[in-house]
Design a protein around this motif. Structure first.
Motif, PDB file in Angstrom:
ATOM      1  N   HIS A 167       2.442  13.691  -0.937  1.00 46.93           N
ATOM      2  CA  HIS A 167       3.159  13.467  -2.195  1.00 46.93           C
ATOM      3  C   HIS A 167       2.313  14.002  -3.340  1.00 46.93           C
ATOM      4  CE1 HIS A 167       0.603   9.881  -1.850  1.00 46.93           C
ATOM      5  NE2 HIS A 167       0.904   9.479  -3.060  1.00 46.93           N
ATOM      6  N   ASP A 176      -4.389  11.766  -6.892  1.00 48.51           N
ATOM      7  CA  ASP A 176      -5.478  11.439  -5.958  1.00 48.51           C
ATOM      8  C   ASP A 176      -5.210  11.996  -4.558  1.00 48.51           C
ATOM      9  OD1 ASP A 176      -3.338   9.618  -5.915  1.00 48.51           O
ATOM     10  OD2 ASP A 176      -4.558   8.016  -5.067  1.00 48.51           O
ATOM     11  N   HIS A 177      -4.168  12.809  -4.438  1.00 52.08           N
ATOM     12  CA  HIS A 177      -3.855  13.434  -3.148  1.00 52.08           C
ATOM     13  C   HIS A 177      -3.837  14.960  -3.217  1.00 52.08           C
ATOM     14  CE1 HIS A 177      -2.720   9.643  -1.071  1.00 52.08           C
ATOM     15  NE2 HIS A 177      -2.667   9.255  -2.333  1.00 52.08           N
ATOM     16  N   ASP A 199       0.541   7.133   1.218  1.00 47.36           N
ATOM     17  CA  ASP A 199       0.408   5.783   0.654  1.00 47.36           C
ATOM     18  C   ASP A 199       1.548   4.852   1.042  1.00 47.36           C
ATOM     19  OD1 ASP A 199      -1.875   6.694  -0.462  1.00 47.36           O
ATOM     20  OD2 ASP A 199      -1.165   6.704  -2.532  1.00 47.36           O
ATOM     21  N   HIS A 208      -5.492   5.575   1.742  1.00 48.00           N
ATOM     22  CA  HIS A 208      -6.585   4.766   1.180  1.00 48.00           C
ATOM     23  C   HIS A 208      -6.941   3.670   2.172  1.00 48.00           C
ATOM     24  CE1 HIS A 208      -5.783   6.701  -2.673  1.00 48.00           C
ATOM     25  NE2 HIS A 208      -4.499   6.482  -2.431  1.00 48.00           N
TER      26      HIS A 208
HETATM   27 ZN   LIG Z   1      -2.856   7.467  -3.405  1.00 50.73          ZN
END
Ligand SMILES: [Zn+2]
Length: 327
Positions: free
Chosen positions: A72, A76-77, A190, A236
């Motif tokens: 996605h 942070d990806h 996530d 995560h």
């Molecule tokens: Zn994330």
């Protein structure tokens, strides 16, 4: 264990410590046709060094990576995509819905801000809502450089490499997962986190209408449990073995929370703003967009089950319980 191997396929997780999220995880996957990078961490030196180290440790080089695939669009990806591609031009694959987000398309971002502006007003958020909109406007400029520079190849086919591609919206509208059926491995970003529940963020669809993000998240979790995955490679925290107990727990939590909002509504707290303030107290002010998103997505979930009514009074939605609903 820091390396997974099965039937000619190897997964090398890159795990970078992070605060609330515990870790930021992305994955090198060596398969018969190449070396994929699934997700790309944050755009910082720590993630970059962790990637280098993992490559070195396994006698691999950046030049060996054959493609980047994204679960996605969240920052942070996708952080290292530009840096990797500038040194070593390889294709970047993502959901078609990720493209305007990753490209930071100005019209798309503008429409998205109007959507939130409208939500905050209709939910009675007042000044806090206005402030958040100002912040969003500023971040359009500030985050311009985060736009992915290279062309993004859209994953349209449900079969991609050796995976089934699953649509798992909820946490993000463009969220997809990669299901390696042969090995019972699921790369699901996530969708499911071991140590915290993943938030279903409210977002507009392409026509500007609010997506039922919690309903989607719930459906995506149910879809995930039907796979009977042996390992969930999560975005995560720890990897999750045999995830179905955890999924059941997450589903239960959704019902619990929805029930608590129902009780507050029964006690006469009628607007999202008041529900959020009563339920979250200090956190409402500290994490305004997240908290509003939580309340709205739960109320949407209750609304489609006909457990709440709503009336538009002086420009603000007021929620109440239908007479047949007992809590
Ligand atoms: Zn994330």
């Amino acid at each position: 264990m820091d390396h997974y191997s099965k039937d000619g396929c190897d997964v090398y997780p890159i795990i970078v410590p992070a605060q609330n999220l515990k870790t930021i995880n992305f994955f090198l996957v060596k398969h018969e046709n190449g070396l994929s990078l699934i997700d790309a961490g944050l755009d910082d030196e720590t993630c970059w060094n962790a990637l280098q180290l993992e490559l070195e440790k396994n006698d691999l080089r950046l030049e060996d990576i054959t493609e980047i695939i994204l679960t996605h669009h969240h920052f942070d990806h996708v952080g290292l995509v530009n840096r990797i591609v500038s040194l070593h031009p390889i294709p970047v694959f993502a959901s078609p819905l990720s493209v305007p987000r990753l490209k930071r398309d100005p019209q798309f971002l503008e429409n998205r801000i109007s959507f939130y502006d409208n939500v905050y007003k209709e939910m009675g958020c007042g000044e806090l809502g206005d402030k958040q909109i100002q912040y969003l406007r500023k971040s359009i400029k500030k985050n311009k450089h985060q736009a992915i520079q290279t062309d993004i190849k859209e994953i349209k086919n449900p079969h991609f490499l050796h995976y089934n591609v699953l649509e798992i919206p909820g946490h993000a509208p463009d969220h997809i997962a990669f299901w390696d059926k042969k090995r019972n491995w699921l790369f699901s970003g996530d969708l499911l986190l071991e140590h915290i529940s993943s938030n279903a963020f409210i977002e507009p669809d392409e026509n500007g209408n609010r997506l039922y993000s919690l309903v989607q998240q719930r459906d995506s979790l149910i879809q995930c449990s039907s796979l009977q995955a042996a390992i969930v490679f999560s975005g995560h925290g720890d990897m999750i073995e045999n995830p179905n107990d955890l999924i059941a727990k997450r589903l239960e939590r959704i019902e619990d929370k929805a029930h608590r909002f129902l009780k507050l509504i029964q006690n006469g707290i009628a607007t999202v703003n008041d529900l959020a303030e009563t339920y979250y107290k200090k956190t409402y002010y500290e994490q305004f967009p997240l908290v509003v998103s939580e309340v709205v997505s739960h109320l949407d979930y209750l609304e489609i089950q006909k457990k709440v009514n709503k009336d538009f009074i002086n420009g603000v939605w007021h929620y109440s319980l239908p007479s047949n609903i007992k809590v």
